[in-house]
Motif scaffolding. Structure first.
Motif, PDB file in Angstrom:
ATOM      1  N   GLY A 102       5.318   5.549  -3.956  1.00  5.17           N
ATOM      2  CA  GLY A 102       6.540   5.241  -4.673  1.00  5.17           C
ATOM      3  C   GLY A 102       6.434   5.202  -6.178  1.00  5.17           C
ATOM      4  O   GLY A 102       7.419   5.396  -6.868  1.00  5.17           O
ATOM      5  N   ILE A 103       5.249   4.969  -6.693  1.00  2.67           N
ATOM      6  CA  ILE A 103       5.097   4.800  -8.137  1.00  2.67           C
ATOM      7  C   ILE A 103       4.664   6.128  -8.754  1.00  2.67           C
ATOM      8  O   ILE A 103       3.706   6.748  -8.304  1.00  2.67           O
ATOM      9  CB  ILE A 103       4.063   3.696  -8.447  1.00  2.67           C
ATOM     10  CG1 ILE A 103       4.516   2.376  -7.842  1.00  2.67           C
ATOM     11  CG2 ILE A 103       3.869   3.565  -9.945  1.00  2.67           C
ATOM     12  CD1 ILE A 103       3.524   1.265  -8.015  1.00  2.67           C
ATOM     13  N   ASP A 138      -3.061  -2.101 -15.543  1.00  5.48           N
ATOM     14  CA  ASP A 138      -1.951  -2.123 -16.506  1.00  5.48           C
ATOM     15  C   ASP A 138      -0.702  -1.461 -15.918  1.00  5.48           C
ATOM     16  O   ASP A 138       0.414  -1.947 -16.092  1.00  5.48           O
ATOM     17  CB  ASP A 138      -2.348  -1.421 -17.807  1.00  5.48           C
ATOM     18  CG  ASP A 138      -3.401  -2.197 -18.590  1.00  5.48           C
ATOM     19  OD1 ASP A 138      -3.561  -3.410 -18.345  1.00  5.48           O
ATOM     20  OD2 ASP A 138      -4.058  -1.578 -19.453  1.00  5.48           O
ATOM     21  N   GLY A 139      -0.891  -0.332 -15.225  1.00  2.00           N
ATOM     22  CA  GLY A 139       0.229   0.359 -14.601  1.00  2.00           C
ATOM     23  C   GLY A 139       0.899  -0.479 -13.525  1.00  2.00           C
ATOM     24  O   GLY A 139       2.126  -0.512 -13.414  1.00  2.00           O
ATOM     25  N   ARG A 193       8.409  -5.111  -6.762  1.00  2.00           N
ATOM     26  CA  ARG A 193       9.046  -6.265  -6.132  1.00  2.00           C
ATOM     27  C   ARG A 193      10.403  -5.883  -5.522  1.00  2.00           C
ATOM     28  O   ARG A 193      10.754  -6.326  -4.430  1.00  2.00           O
ATOM     29  CB  ARG A 193       9.219  -7.373  -7.171  1.00  2.00           C
ATOM     30  CG  ARG A 193       9.599  -8.689  -6.572  1.00  2.00           C
ATOM     31  CD  ARG A 193       9.530  -9.785  -7.594  1.00  2.00           C
ATOM     32  NE  ARG A 193       9.879 -11.054  -6.987  1.00  2.00           N
ATOM     33  CZ  ARG A 193      10.155 -12.137  -7.656  1.00  2.00           C
ATOM     34  NH1 ARG A 193      10.079 -12.134  -8.965  1.00  2.00           N
ATOM     35  NH2 ARG A 193      10.484 -13.237  -7.042  1.00  2.00           N
ATOM     36  N   ARG A 194      11.158  -5.033  -6.209  1.00  2.00           N
ATOM     37  CA  ARG A 194      12.449  -4.580  -5.694  1.00  2.00           C
ATOM     38  C   ARG A 194      12.253  -3.744  -4.424  1.00  2.00           C
ATOM     39  O   ARG A 194      12.982  -3.906  -3.441  1.00  2.00           O
ATOM     40  CB  ARG A 194      13.196  -3.791  -6.760  1.00  2.00           C
ATOM     41  CG  ARG A 194      14.605  -3.424  -6.365  1.00  2.00           C
ATOM     42  CD  ARG A 194      15.397  -2.823  -7.512  1.00  2.00           C
ATOM     43  NE  ARG A 194      14.758  -1.664  -8.101  1.00  2.00           N
ATOM     44  CZ  ARG A 194      14.259  -1.613  -9.343  1.00  2.00           C
ATOM     45  NH1 ARG A 194      14.342  -2.669 -10.132  1.00  2.00           N
ATOM     46  NH2 ARG A 194      13.698  -0.531  -9.808  1.00  2.00           N
ATOM     47  N   GLN A 195      11.255  -2.869  -4.416  1.00  4.59           N
ATOM     48  CA  GLN A 195      10.977  -2.060  -3.231  1.00  4.59           C
ATOM     49  C   GLN A 195      10.511  -2.938  -2.074  1.00  4.59           C
ATOM     50  O   GLN A 195      10.903  -2.713  -0.930  1.00  4.59           O
ATOM     51  CB  GLN A 195       9.908  -1.008  -3.543  1.00  4.59           C
ATOM     52  CG  GLN A 195      10.368   0.093  -4.463  1.00  4.59           C
ATOM     53  CD  GLN A 195      11.487   0.886  -3.843  1.00  4.59           C
ATOM     54  OE1 GLN A 195      12.630   0.811  -4.273  1.00  4.59           O
ATOM     55  NE2 GLN A 195      11.183   1.646  -2.815  1.00  4.59           N
ATOM     56  N   LEU A 196       9.697  -3.935  -2.383  1.00  3.74           N
ATOM     57  CA  LEU A 196       9.225  -4.869  -1.362  1.00  3.74           C
ATOM     58  C   LEU A 196      10.408  -5.627  -0.749  1.00  3.74           C
ATOM     59  O   LEU A 196      10.468  -5.824   0.462  1.00  3.74           O
ATOM     60  CB  LEU A 196       8.232  -5.833  -1.994  1.00  3.74           C
ATOM     61  CG  LEU A 196       7.230  -6.535  -1.110  1.00  3.74           C
ATOM     62  CD1 LEU A 196       6.326  -5.525  -0.424  1.00  3.74           C
ATOM     63  CD2 LEU A 196       6.402  -7.495  -1.926  1.00  3.74           C
ATOM     64  N   SER A 241       0.829  -1.210   0.000  1.00  4.07           N
ATOM     65  CA  SER A 241       0.000   0.000   0.000  1.00  4.07           C
ATOM     66  C   SER A 241       0.862   1.258   0.000  1.00  4.07           C
ATOM     67  O   SER A 241       0.580   2.217  -0.732  1.00  4.07           O
ATOM     68  CB  SER A 241      -0.918   0.020   1.223  1.00  4.07           C
ATOM     69  OG  SER A 241      -1.826  -1.024   1.186  1.00  4.07           O
ATOM     70  N   GLU A 242       1.917   1.250   0.807  1.00  2.00           N
ATOM     71  CA  GLU A 242       2.815   2.405   0.856  1.00  2.00           C
ATOM     72  C   GLU A 242       3.535   2.612  -0.472  1.00  2.00           C
ATOM     73  O   GLU A 242       3.699   3.745  -0.927  1.00  2.00           O
ATOM     74  CB  GLU A 242       3.841   2.230   1.978  1.00  2.00           C
ATOM     75  CG  GLU A 242       3.259   2.339   3.361  1.00  2.00           C
ATOM     76  CD  GLU A 242       4.267   2.016   4.439  1.00  2.00           C
ATOM     77  OE1 GLU A 242       5.443   1.740   4.122  1.00  2.00           O
ATOM     78  OE2 GLU A 242       3.874   2.039   5.626  1.00  2.00           O
ATOM     79  N   ILE A 243       3.968   1.527  -1.087  1.00  5.30           N
ATOM     80  CA  ILE A 243       4.671   1.625  -2.368  1.00  5.30           C
ATOM     81  C   ILE A 243       3.739   2.180  -3.442  1.00  5.30           C
ATOM     82  O   ILE A 243       4.118   3.072  -4.211  1.00  5.30           O
ATOM     83  CB  ILE A 243       5.246   0.256  -2.787  1.00  5.30           C
ATOM     84  CG1 ILE A 243       6.355  -0.160  -1.836  1.00  5.30           C
ATOM     85  CG2 ILE A 243       5.758   0.298  -4.221  1.00  5.30           C
ATOM     86  CD1 ILE A 243       6.797  -1.603  -1.995  1.00  5.30           C
ATOM     87  N   ILE A 244       2.517   1.672  -3.506  1.00  6.31           N
ATOM     88  CA  ILE A 244       1.565   2.138  -4.522  1.00  6.31           C
ATOM     89  C   ILE A 244       1.196   3.590  -4.271  1.00  6.31           C
ATOM     90  O   ILE A 244       1.104   4.388  -5.206  1.00  6.31           O
ATOM     91  CB  ILE A 244       0.313   1.238  -4.536  1.00  6.31           C
ATOM     92  CG1 ILE A 244       0.677  -0.135  -5.099  1.00  6.31           C
ATOM     93  CG2 ILE A 244      -0.796   1.864  -5.368  1.00  6.31           C
ATOM     94  CD1 ILE A 244      -0.441  -1.155  -5.014  1.00  6.31           C
TER      95      ILE A 244
END
Length: 125
Positions: free
Chosen positions: A26-27, A68-69, A78-81, A20-23
């Motif tokens: 981070g993106i 799609d994004g 995956r790298r951030q995770l 959730s934090e990455i989405i």
């Protein structure tokens, strides 16, 4: 490891929070809607795969663009995770569009329509 072990449940919750934090922050992909929510995450017991149920508030195009994004940013996510969580294996995430919230809102609207069309009780004389 059992299918519904405590460790697996805790790990799924941690992956959900981190995802959730990455989405959210981070993106930078403009296709991903700011109204995207991670509803549920299930990490397989072998830590190789992960299913994430995603809800997107908006029309069909916004939902498809967001999915799609997310799929195109899978490597970055995956790298951030992997950098956030210290795991033996970083799971490969499969995104599933969850439309249960929209379904609930639609059913609630239909119920309100039916109730609004019903005659008032007690007004018959």
């Amino acid at each position: 490891m059992r299918k519904n072990s405590i460790k697996n449940t805790r790990l799924s919750g941690e992956v959900k929070r981190t995802l959730s934090e990455i989405i959210r922050g981070g993106i930078k992909d403009p296709r991903i809607s700011p109204m995207t929510t991670v509803l549920r995450v299930y990490v397989a017991p072998d830590l190789k795969t992960c299913k994430a149920w995603i809800s997107v508030l908006g029309d069909e195009k916004a939902q498809q663009d967001t999915m799609d994004g997310l799929r195109s940013a899978a490597g970055y996510i995956r790298r951030q995770l992997a950098s956030e969580l210290n795991l033996r294996n970083t799971p490969e995430i499969t995104y599933i569009l969850d439309q249960s919230i929209e379904y609930g809102v639609e059913m609630s609207r239909k119920i309100d329509e039916v109730i609004g069309e019903m005659p008032e009780r007690g007004t018959e004389e």
